[in-house]
Scaffold this motif. Sequence first.
Motif, PDB file in Angstrom:
ATOM      1  N   ALA A   1       0.815  -1.217   0.000  1.00 28.49           N
ATOM      2  CA  ALA A   1       0.000   0.000   0.000  1.00 28.49           C
ATOM      3  C   ALA A   1       0.849   1.267   0.000  1.00 28.49           C
ATOM      4  O   ALA A   1       0.431   2.297  -0.537  1.00 28.49           O
ATOM      5  N   HIS A   2       2.054   1.204   0.597  1.00 31.63           N
ATOM      6  CA  HIS A   2       2.884   2.406   0.648  1.00 31.63           C
ATOM      7  C   HIS A   2       3.272   2.897  -0.738  1.00 31.63           C
ATOM      8  O   HIS A   2       3.596   4.060  -0.939  1.00 31.63           O
ATOM      9  N   LEU A   3       3.212   1.995  -1.729  1.00 34.05           N
ATOM     10  CA  LEU A   3       3.549   2.389  -3.085  1.00 34.05           C
ATOM     11  C   LEU A   3       2.496   3.317  -3.680  1.00 34.05           C
ATOM     12  O   LEU A   3       2.740   4.000  -4.674  1.00 34.05           O
ATOM     13  N   LEU A   4       1.319   3.330  -3.065  1.00 36.37           N
ATOM     14  CA  LEU A   4       0.229   4.158  -3.560  1.00 36.37           C
ATOM     15  C   LEU A   4       0.376   5.621  -3.174  1.00 36.37           C
ATOM     16  O   LEU A   4      -0.312   6.481  -3.711  1.00 36.37           O
ATOM     17  N   ARG A   5       1.270   5.937  -2.215  1.00 31.83           N
ATOM     18  CA  ARG A   5       1.298   7.278  -1.649  1.00 31.83           C
ATOM     19  C   ARG A   5       1.533   8.362  -2.687  1.00 31.83           C
ATOM     20  O   ARG A   5       0.846   9.377  -2.716  1.00 31.83           O
ATOM     21  N   SER A   6       2.531   8.145  -3.561  1.00 30.54           N
ATOM     22  CA  SER A   6       2.812   9.182  -4.549  1.00 30.54           C
ATOM     23  C   SER A   6       1.631   9.364  -5.494  1.00 30.54           C
ATOM     24  O   SER A   6       1.311  10.487  -5.902  1.00 30.54           O
ATOM     25  N   LYS A   7       0.970   8.256  -5.824  1.00 28.70           N
ATOM     26  CA  LYS A   7      -0.210   8.345  -6.682  1.00 28.70           C
ATOM     27  C   LYS A   7      -1.338   9.086  -5.973  1.00 28.70           C
ATOM     28  O   LYS A   7      -2.065   9.867  -6.590  1.00 28.70           O
ATOM     29  N   LEU A   8      -1.468   8.835  -4.678  1.00 26.04           N
ATOM     30  CA  LEU A   8      -2.531   9.493  -3.924  1.00 26.04           C
ATOM     31  C   LEU A   8      -2.281  10.995  -3.811  1.00 26.04           C
ATOM     32  O   LEU A   8      -3.220  11.798  -3.857  1.00 26.04           O
ATOM     33  N   HIS A   9      -1.016  11.388  -3.688  1.00 23.62           N
ATOM     34  CA  HIS A   9      -0.701  12.814  -3.682  1.00 23.62           C
ATOM     35  C   HIS A   9      -1.110  13.454  -5.010  1.00 23.62           C
ATOM     36  O   HIS A   9      -1.624  14.574  -5.043  1.00 23.62           O
TER      37      HIS A   9
ATOM     38  N   LEU B   1      -6.268  16.781  -8.139  1.00 27.68           N
ATOM     39  CA  LEU B   1      -7.499  16.809  -8.917  1.00 27.68           C
ATOM     40  C   LEU B   1      -8.572  17.622  -8.205  1.00 27.68           C
ATOM     41  O   LEU B   1      -9.379  18.315  -8.843  1.00 27.68           O
ATOM     42  N   VAL B   2      -8.592  17.526  -6.873  1.00 32.76           N
ATOM     43  CA  VAL B   2      -9.574  18.285  -6.091  1.00 32.76           C
ATOM     44  C   VAL B   2      -9.304  19.779  -6.235  1.00 32.76           C
ATOM     45  O   VAL B   2     -10.218  20.592  -6.429  1.00 32.76           O
ATOM     46  N   SER B   3      -8.030  20.158  -6.152  1.00 30.50           N
ATOM     47  CA  SER B   3      -7.671  21.570  -6.287  1.00 30.50           C
ATOM     48  C   SER B   3      -8.123  22.124  -7.629  1.00 30.50           C
ATOM     49  O   SER B   3      -8.671  23.243  -7.727  1.00 30.50           O
TER      50      SER B   3
ATOM     51  N   ILE C   1     -11.958  22.563  -7.748  1.00 29.06           N
ATOM     52  CA  ILE C   1     -12.467  23.700  -6.976  1.00 29.06           C
ATOM     53  C   ILE C   1     -12.022  25.031  -7.601  1.00 29.06           C
ATOM     54  O   ILE C   1     -12.690  26.059  -7.444  1.00 29.06           O
ATOM     55  N   GLU C   2     -10.870  24.966  -8.296  1.00 24.42           N
ATOM     56  CA  GLU C   2     -10.329  26.152  -8.978  1.00 24.42           C
ATOM     57  C   GLU C   2      -9.992  27.282  -8.021  1.00 24.42           C
ATOM     58  O   GLU C   2     -10.174  28.467  -8.317  1.00 24.42           O
ATOM     59  N   ASN C   3      -9.565  26.909  -6.838  1.00 24.36           N
ATOM     60  CA  ASN C   3      -9.071  27.898  -5.856  1.00 24.36           C
ATOM     61  C   ASN C   3      -9.993  29.102  -5.681  1.00 24.36           C
ATOM     62  O   ASN C   3      -9.582  30.254  -5.910  1.00 24.36           O
TER      63      ASN C   3
END
Length: 294
Positions: free
Chosen positions: A271-279, A284-286, A289-291
Motif C-alpha cells: 500500500a505504501h507504493l500508492l502514496r505518490s499516486k494518492l498525492h 485533482l480536487v484543487s 475547486i479552482e481555488n
Amino acid sequence: MDEFFFQHYLPNALATKKRGPDDRLTYSKHLAKSFGSLPLSDISSRAVNEWRNKQIAKGLKNSTINKHIDFLMNIIKLAYVWGHVDDQLHIKINIRKLPVGNYTQKFLNETEIRNLLNGCKRSPHPYLYLAVKLLLLTGARVGELRNARWSDIDEHKRIWIVPVSKNGRSREIFLSAESLDTLATVRRESVALGTAHLADGYVFTNPRTETKYDSFYAAWYKVVRSEGLEDVRIHDLRHTYASILINNEVSIYEVQRLLGHSNVTMTQRYAHLLRSKLHEKTELVSKAIENPWN
C-alpha cells in the motif's frame, strides 16, 4: 529422535503437508547430527542452545535458524501429543530466537530488470531466462512455476491454474500476450532438448533428470552476483510485479486477485507504493475547486 522422525513424523508430513519432502531434507541436513541418536527425553535446553550456536557459527541467516528452531519444537511437540514422551519438552526447553529485524521489500527498477534478464540470457542454464521472465510477467511464486504442467495452462482462456497454491487452495494466474509468447518459447526449447514427450508434462523439465527442477537457485545466484544484484531474491520478482501494477494505478483489490492473496490484508504490504499516486490525486480536487478562495 531418528526413530521417531523417520517412522512417525515423516510419514505423516509426507501425507499431509505440501512441503513434506522439505522436512526430510531439513532434518537430515540440520538436525540429525545433533539430535538423531538422542532419546527424545534427553533433549535439553542446553543441547538445543548449543545446536543453535553451531548454526550461527556456520553462517546461516538468523531467519533460517529461527525456522529450524520452530521445526525442532514442532517435532518434539508432536512426540508429546502422540505419547512418545511424557514431558511437554516443547514448553520446558528454553531457547531464544535470533533477531531478524524488519524485512525490507526489494522492487527492481527498469535498469535492474534489464541487467537481470541480460545476465540470465548469458547463463548456461537452458531455462533460467525464460523462467525469470515468466516470474516477472505473472507474479507467480517460484514453487508454482517449478510445479507447473502444460495441462494447467489454458492458452485459449489465457489462464494458468495452480492446483494447490501456498494457502492450500487452487488459484488462477492471468496470462498476458507476452506470457503466452514466452511459454511458446519454452515449449520449443523443450522439444529441442527432447523433454516434450515426457508423461509428467512439466513446463520446465530438467533434461538431465527428466523431471521438474528442484530449484533454479544455483544458476540464479551466479547471475545476481555477476550483475551486482546480490541483495535481490528470486521472490523479489513477485514484489516487482506487484509494484509495477500499483505504480500503473491498478487497484489494491485487483492486485490481490492477480497475486492470489486470500485476503486484501496480505496485499496491504504494497500500500505504501500508492502514496505518490494518492498525492497526485489530491491535485485533482484543487483543479476541480479552482481555488475560489484566491
